[in-house]
Design a protein around this motif. Structure first.
Motif, PDB file in Angstrom:
ATOM      1  N   ALA A   1       1.025  -1.096  -0.133  1.00  0.00           N
ATOM      2  CA  ALA A   1      -0.133   0.015   0.001  1.00  0.00           C
ATOM      3  C   ALA A   1       0.860   1.380   0.060  1.00  0.00           C
ATOM      4  N   LEU A   2       1.999   1.230   0.832  1.00  0.00           N
ATOM      5  CA  LEU A   2       2.804   2.382   0.938  1.00  0.00           C
ATOM      6  C   LEU A   2       3.527   2.703  -0.542  1.00  0.00           C
ATOM      7  N   ASP A   3       3.968   1.601  -1.218  1.00  0.00           N
ATOM      8  CA  ASP A   3       4.649   1.698  -2.286  1.00  0.00           C
ATOM      9  C   ASP A   3       3.868   2.432  -3.419  1.00  0.00           C
ATOM     10  N   ALA A   4       2.510   1.973  -3.252  1.00  0.00           N
ATOM     11  CA  ALA A   4       1.580   2.385  -4.331  1.00  0.00           C
ATOM     12  C   ALA A   4       0.690   3.807  -4.224  1.00  0.00           C
ATOM     13  N   HIS A   5       0.926   4.234  -2.892  1.00  0.00           N
ATOM     14  CA  HIS A   5       0.508   5.543  -2.497  1.00  0.00           C
ATOM     15  C   HIS A   5       1.566   6.299  -2.832  1.00  0.00           C
ATOM     16  N   GLN A   6       3.035   6.226  -2.440  1.00  0.00           N
ATOM     17  CA  GLN A   6       3.959   7.113  -3.171  1.00  0.00           C
ATOM     18  C   GLN A   6       4.034   7.264  -4.473  1.00  0.00           C
ATOM     19  N   GLU A   7       3.540   6.445  -5.318  1.00  0.00           N
ATOM     20  CA  GLU A   7       3.531   6.505  -6.703  1.00  0.00           C
ATOM     21  C   GLU A   7       2.238   7.371  -6.951  1.00  0.00           C
ATOM     22  N   VAL A   8       1.190   7.367  -6.539  1.00  0.00           N
ATOM     23  CA  VAL A   8       0.188   8.326  -6.656  1.00  0.00           C
ATOM     24  C   VAL A   8       0.432   9.607  -6.334  1.00  0.00           C
ATOM     25  N   VAL A   9       1.418   9.797  -5.173  1.00  0.00           N
ATOM     26  CA  VAL A   9       1.955  11.246  -4.798  1.00  0.00           C
ATOM     27  C   VAL A   9       2.551  11.816  -5.753  1.00  0.00           C
ATOM     28  N   THR A  10       3.613  10.877  -6.666  1.00  0.00           N
ATOM     29  CA  THR A  10       4.482  11.351  -7.694  1.00  0.00           C
ATOM     30  C   THR A  10       3.480  11.759  -8.753  1.00  0.00           C
TER      31      THR A  10
END
Length: 545
Positions: free
Chosen positions: A156-165
């Motif tokens: 989840a953290l990896d995906a959310h960080q991608e969304v931020v970018t």
């Protein structure tokens, strides 16, 4: 009717005004969801009068989102379903993708992760076909939330960080802030409270400046919880008390419940069980009213702990049984959800059938395992606690003292040895049943004078011991002993008769009186006997005269 047809009615026509209202509803969704509901309902009514089906569907989309943020999941699902029907009838893929995304959020919140993933995957495909990159990233943000619900916090953290970018690249501040909020929550779930607090410190001022109240409530709820985790109890309490009225105003029930739980914990940690109890009861009521089973489970466990500290053994047992029943149910549902999630992810019918068989086997194994675990917990409790009073026994007490000494650092650790004065007279005159009744009353009488982290034990007979870990100063142990002496000196009602006893208390403090359990216990015992020799009914420090 197409967007082009409605736009050809001319500038300043009702569709332009409806677009303004839709934009307002979109913003109010995270500022004031209740107002967003009113605005969205007005848009639906006006668009229906105009025969503008696309904007009717858009109105239902905003209505569903506003209801979702207030935990009105059944009504939200109906609104998203209406938007989906209209989107497909009008061939509007962007509206279709967002309606599917909304339905995925609803069913995910209702605990059906497999169905949620199906909605999200469908939404992502439709958004991609429509060239809606922002819609695709929104779906990724929500898929990550499902992973988080299933305990896959790193994914989840990896995906959310991608969304931020991606959101920063696309210039969508709303999505960026939503994803940043999710990153903070992921760190909290991963057991990184310090990092979660760092992110909250950066994000909360941004949300306050933008007046995004729904996101602000979530951020502050997790901020308070992580402040509590890091022993910043007063700061946690202030954060909750500042944010609860906002949550109540906008109808954000899930995180209102979360904050109530944290607030009760801040009172409980200071030994203020009477203040914690009504807050925890309100938390339980909110969780049940709005169908929040995980929060209901946590509230029941918290209530059991609070009632135990207040000496309400019957109430604590009732809450603990309800907690175990709900825990079993949630665990069984978690197994079911994870199994079906895997099935949806691979989209293979053969795997679906195999997973269903495995789900049934796993559910049975889980039930068997849960029963064994509860039996083990009961046996463990019986092995470490005195059967008469329910207090810790000598062996358990010794282990906790040795552990506290290892972790003490620069903080003093106190050990109190309390022996009742006049107990033999109660036994001789009123009988052993009366004596047992008196001993059982000692726990509820003494525990309110102690902190949550302190440990009260009965090594045997009419003797009681107390562990005081992480004291502010050595003299604090004497002050606690004096409070215990006062508590014991008040009359007891034993088998319908008023009796009075006293206590002689010895106090030993590490490191000055010893660095091991044996040394501290012996020094406290010796100090207690000095009180006995001087006439009983007092407190004596081991290093005193």
């Amino acid at each position: 009717m197409t967007d082009q047809a409605t736009s050809e009615r001319g500038a300043g026509t009702p569709p332009a005004a409806l677009d303004t209202q839709l934009a307002l509803a979109d913003r109010m969704m995270v500022v004031d969801p209740r107002k967003a509901v009113q605005v969205a309902q007005d848009v639906v009514a006006q668009a229906q009068r105009l025969g503008d089906e696309i904007r009717v569907g858009q109105g239902y989309l905003k209505l569903g989102g506003a209801l979702f943020f207030q935990s009105q999941l059944g009504e939200a699902r109906e609104a998203f379903d209406q938007a989906l029907v209209i989107a497909r009838a009008q061939g509007n893929q962007i509206l279709e993708a967002r309606a599917l995304n909304g339905l995925g959020n609803v069913v995910s919140y209702q605990g059906d992760s497999a169905r949620a993933l199906e909605y999200f995957l469908h939404s992502s495909r439709v958004a991609q076909e429509a060239g809606d990159e922002l819609g695709r990233v929104r779906v990724l943000n929500n898929i990550a939330a499902v992973w988080s619900e299933l305990g896959e916090h790193s994914s989840a953290l990896d995906a959310h960080q991608e969304v931020v970018t991606v959101a920063e690249q696309l210039g969508d501040e709303s999505l960026r802030d939503s994803a940043r909020l999710n990153v903070m929550v992921d760190h909290s779930n991963l057991g990184h409270p310090e990092r979660a607090l760092e992110l909250a410190a950066e994000l909360v001022p941004v949300l306050q400046g933008a007046d995004v109240l729904q996101h602000l409530v979530v951020a502050q709820a997790y901020r308070a919880h992580n402040l509590w985790k890091t022993n910043q109890f007063e700061a946690a309490q202030r954060t909750v008390l500042e944010t609860l009225p906002v949550a109540e105003d906008i109808g954000e029930q899930a995180h209102r419940c979360f904050m109530l739980s944290t607030l009760a914990l801040t009172y409980q940690v200071h030994g203020l069980g009477a203040q914690a109890l009504p807050i925890a009861e309100l938390c339980l009521n909110v969780a049940r009213t709005h169908s929040l089973p995980s929060q209901e489970r946590d509230a029941l466990k918290l209530l059991a702990d609070i009632r135990e500290t207040l000496g309400d053994w019957r109430g604590a047992l009732s809450d603990l049984r309800a907690y175990h029943r709900l825990e079993r149910l949630i665990h069984a549902e978690d197994v079911d959800r994870k199994t079906r999630f895997l099935t949806a992810q691979f989209e293979l019918e053969a795997l679906r059938r195999e997973a269903e068989q495995e789900r049934r086997r796993t559910r049975q194994l889980l039930e068997d395992h849960t029963a064994l675990r509860e039996d083990h917990a009961l046996l463990s409790h019986l092995a470490s606690h005195d059967p008469l009073t329910g207090l810790a026994n000598r062996a358990f007490f010794r282990g906790r003292v040795e552990e506290a000494l290892k972790l003490a650092g620069d903080h003093p650790v106190g050990l109190l040895f309390l022996d009742l004065d006049g107990f033999k007279k109660v036994n001789d005159t009123l009988g052993h049943d009366a004596g047992d009744d008196l001993l059982r009353q000692m726990g509820p009488r003494l525990r309110p004078q102690l902190r949550r982290e302190d440990l009260l034990a009965r090594p045997g007979g009419d003797e009681f011991t107390v562990l005081l870990s992480s004291l502010g100063a050595p003299g604090d142990a004497y002050q606690v002993a004096s409070k215990l002496l006062g508590a014991v000196s008040r009359p007891f009602t034993v088998l319908g008769q008023d009796v009075s006893v006293g206590a002689s208390i010895g106090v030993a403090v590490a490191p000055q009186d010893g660095l091991s359990f044996t040394e501290l216990n012996q020094r406290a015992d010796e100090a207690m006997y000095r009180v006995k020799r001087r006439g009983r009914g007092g407190v004596q420090c081991a290093s005193g005269n």
